[in-house]
Enzyme design. Structure first.
Site: not given
Length: 643
Positions: A470, A594, A596
């Site tokens: 990440c 994000d 992820h």
């Protein structure tokens, strides 16, 4: 109606397409502004742009040389304006005289159109001006100043661009014992080459912009010795038949492309290609080439001078294209050769690699051309100083790289891109936050990222980094921001390349390369410094509960720097794109991108799934987005102060 009455009494109105702010800032060594218009296309006394003089006491020969290379053929000097706190009618007359003198130096003759001279009171921002008619015999006081509401529409509904690229290899023979005469010989070679543009052996292929493989467009051939003679060249069976005697520029654009695109990645222009046909007017059919030998009277050396000509011209859409080529394109090619000649002669033994680029930076309505020596690259000090002077002349900020090669206009694109391609061919979404609904903070002030970025997340580029990559993805998004804002032209680094950088600087052992080890804000700061020369500020917080206390500082970052922020905490990393903060109540929200996410690049799915969205530290159900028992580091990359 008052303006119409004033014009009927012989008092002209000054029509300005450029914004008032462009006349005033930034500071400049000279209060003089050269007013640029296009008398061929727009009404008299219409100003499309203002160029600053770089010298307090105008050096007209030098000004003319520098503006000649910058200004597109089709645009003209239509006046001058003095910006000062203390001005008089005499200053307006002086400005008019200076503009007339500059215009005569640029084009070798007095203007055949009306010109204006005026002054702008820096305190009141009022403009007073005088105007001369086309013959320059009478100077009258102006009536009013009109600021156009839609200046770009007026300019580009009536006009279009023509572009001509022409690489040349010029043989320069220099007697071994007469090196001192090389400048004169080179000047003669340039003059001989310029004369050939109207030679019977030279033709011009003119084509409309093709925006897709299936779209037909008009194409014609013009002959150098008689540009009024037009021969139709069919593109395919569906190509519209063009009149051989009256082909206007507008016929080179299909109905659906009539409104031109001038975005950096998708600019429209009529393409003009120079062709040479040595068999034209041959006395015998099937004549074969003959080599002639002219022995040199003395020892001589041969230098091949490489010129890469690339010009833009602005023409009325109603203008016959033959006239546009004859009166704009050919003189434009000659101008550019003359400009390059002066640079090359001064460094004839070094072989400068001159290349023209075209720009339309923010705040400027008209394109401009800059000629760079590509030997130096973009970062070298000499190029930086050249760009700085161009920024001053065009009234551009001095802390943004707006005239780098990567900012140049790109022509004949197939349309505005919503996605870009990564090194392995995977598509990348840009600016996904633009589809995000409001944050829900009542009375808050929203501070957001300034510019574009690409969304990098898990599993992109065929790399399975689920569970460990990440922070790498956040770094890739940050680097993409610097690329898209033209601060750097390096490729976005892969995970392995990021690891190699950290090993090279001594932060990690060689075994780190190829591993799945996490990295955090400190490692990202090292990588950005090594890859881009970018400095970073780091904010440390002991708990996720403390992050709302940093909203004021984060808002200031987005207002002044505008770069993406990386948030790292525990084993998770996010990219922060903005904050919405109510200073009175303390209520705030964070715009989180994000990394992820593991799905396909489906914008709707990403937004609806909350992979890019506003997050509160504690949501309406009492759930914490930032964890109480984890520390967080915030990496705030700084925007370089450069041109």
């Amino acid at each position: 109606m008052e303006s119409a009455a004033a014009r009927s009494r012989g008092r002209p109105a000054l029509r300005l397409l450029c914004p008032k702010a462009s006349l005033l800032s930034p500071p400049c060594p000279s209060p003089l502004r050269w007013l640029v218009g296009t008398p061929r296309v727009l009404p008299p006394f219409t100003v499309a742009a203002a160029l600053r003089s770089l010298h307090a006491d105008p050096d007209l020969p030098r000004e003319a040389d520098e503006i000649r290379g910058l200004l597109l053929r089709g645009f003209d000097i239509v006046g001058a304006l003095l910006v000062s706190g203390e001005s008089s009618d005499a200053d307006a007359t002086r400005a008019l005289e200076l503009s007339q003198a500059l215009r005569e130096r640029l084009f070798g003759e007095a203007a055949s159109h009306g010109m204006v001279g005026g002054y702008l009171d820096a305190a009141t921002r009022e403009i007073r001006f005088v105007a001369s008619e086309s013959d320059g015999s009478e100077v009258v006081e102006g009536s009013e100043v009109v600021w156009e509401d839609e200046p770009g529409r007026l300019l580009w509904e009536k006009g279009c661009l023509l572009r001509c690229e022409l690489p040349l290899k010029l043989p320069l023979y220099v007697p071994a014992d007469q090196m001192s005469g090389i400048e004169e010989r080179f000047s003669s070679l340039i003059e001989t080459t310029a004369a050939k543009f109207r030679d019977p052996h030279v033709s011009y292929l003119v084509e409309g912009p093709a925006t897709s493989p299936n779209e037909s467009h008009c194409s014609i051939i013009l002959y150098g010795d008689n540009l009024s003679s037009v021969s139709h060249l069919p593109h395919d069976t569906s190509t519209k038949e063009c009149s051989a005697n009256s082909v206007s520029c507008s016929e080179f654009f299909s109905a659906k492309r009539y409104n031109l695109s001038l975005t950096r990645e998708n600019a429209d222009a009529i393409q003009v290609t120079v062709l040479s046909n040595q068999s034209v007017n041959s006395s015998m059919a099937g004549t074969t080439p003959v080599v002639e030998y002219f022995p040199a009277p003395a020892l001589a050396s041969l230098r091949i001078i490489n010129l890469k000509l690339d010009i833009l011209c602005y023409s009325s859409k109603d203008c016959p294209v033959a006239s546009a080529v004859s009166e704009l394109v050919i003189p434009g090619l000659v101008d550019q050769m003359t400009i390059m000649k002066k640079v090359i002669v001064s460094e004839i033994t070094q072989q400068p690699q001159l290349c023209p680029y075209h720009f339309i930076p923010p705040g400027l309505l008209i394109p401009v051309t800059a000629i760079y020596d590509t030997r130096y690259g973009e970062i070298e000090e000499k190029q930086s100083e050249l760009r700085r002077n161009l920024h001053i002349r065009l009234g551009l900020p001095l802390d943004r790289p707006l005239l780098r090669i990567s900012n140049a206009l790109t022509f004949c694109s197939t349309g505005k891109r919503e996605k870009s391609a990564s090194r392995n061919g995977f598509s990348l979404l840009r600016d996904v936050h633009r589809e995000i609904p409001s944050s829900g903070v009542s009375g808050g002030i929203m501070s957001l990222i300034d510019g574009s970025y690409e969304y990098y997340h898990y599993l992109h580029d065929g790399i399975d980094d689920n569970g460990w990559g990440c922070a790498y993805r956040s770094l890739q998004t940050i680097v993409s921001w610097y690329r898209l804002q033209q601060y750097s032209s390096i490729d976005v680094p892969s995970h392995r390349e990021i690891q190699q950088v950290l090993v090279e600087i001594g932060d990690k052992d060689p075994s780190f390369i190829g591993s799945r080890e996490w990295i955090g804000a400190i490692e990202l700061s090292f990588a950005l410094d090594k890859l881009l020369g970018v400095s970073c500020k780091i904010i440390n917080v002991r708990s996720g509960d403390e992050l709302p206390e940093k909203c004021r500082e984060l808002a200031m970052h987005f207002e002044t720097q505008g770069t993406p922020v990386m948030i790292g905490g525990g084993v998770l990393a996010y990219t922060l794109l903005g904050v919405d903060y109510n200073e009175a109540s303390g209520d705030c929200a964070f715009l989180i991108l994000d990394p992820h996410y593991t799905g396909a690049d489906d914008l709707k799915k990403i937004v609806n799934g909350g992979w890019c969205g506003w997050k509160k530290s504690v949501d309406s159900k009492g759930r914490n987005f930032f964890l109480k028992d984890k520390f967080y580091n915030l990496l705030l990359p700084q925007r370089p102060n450069m041109v």
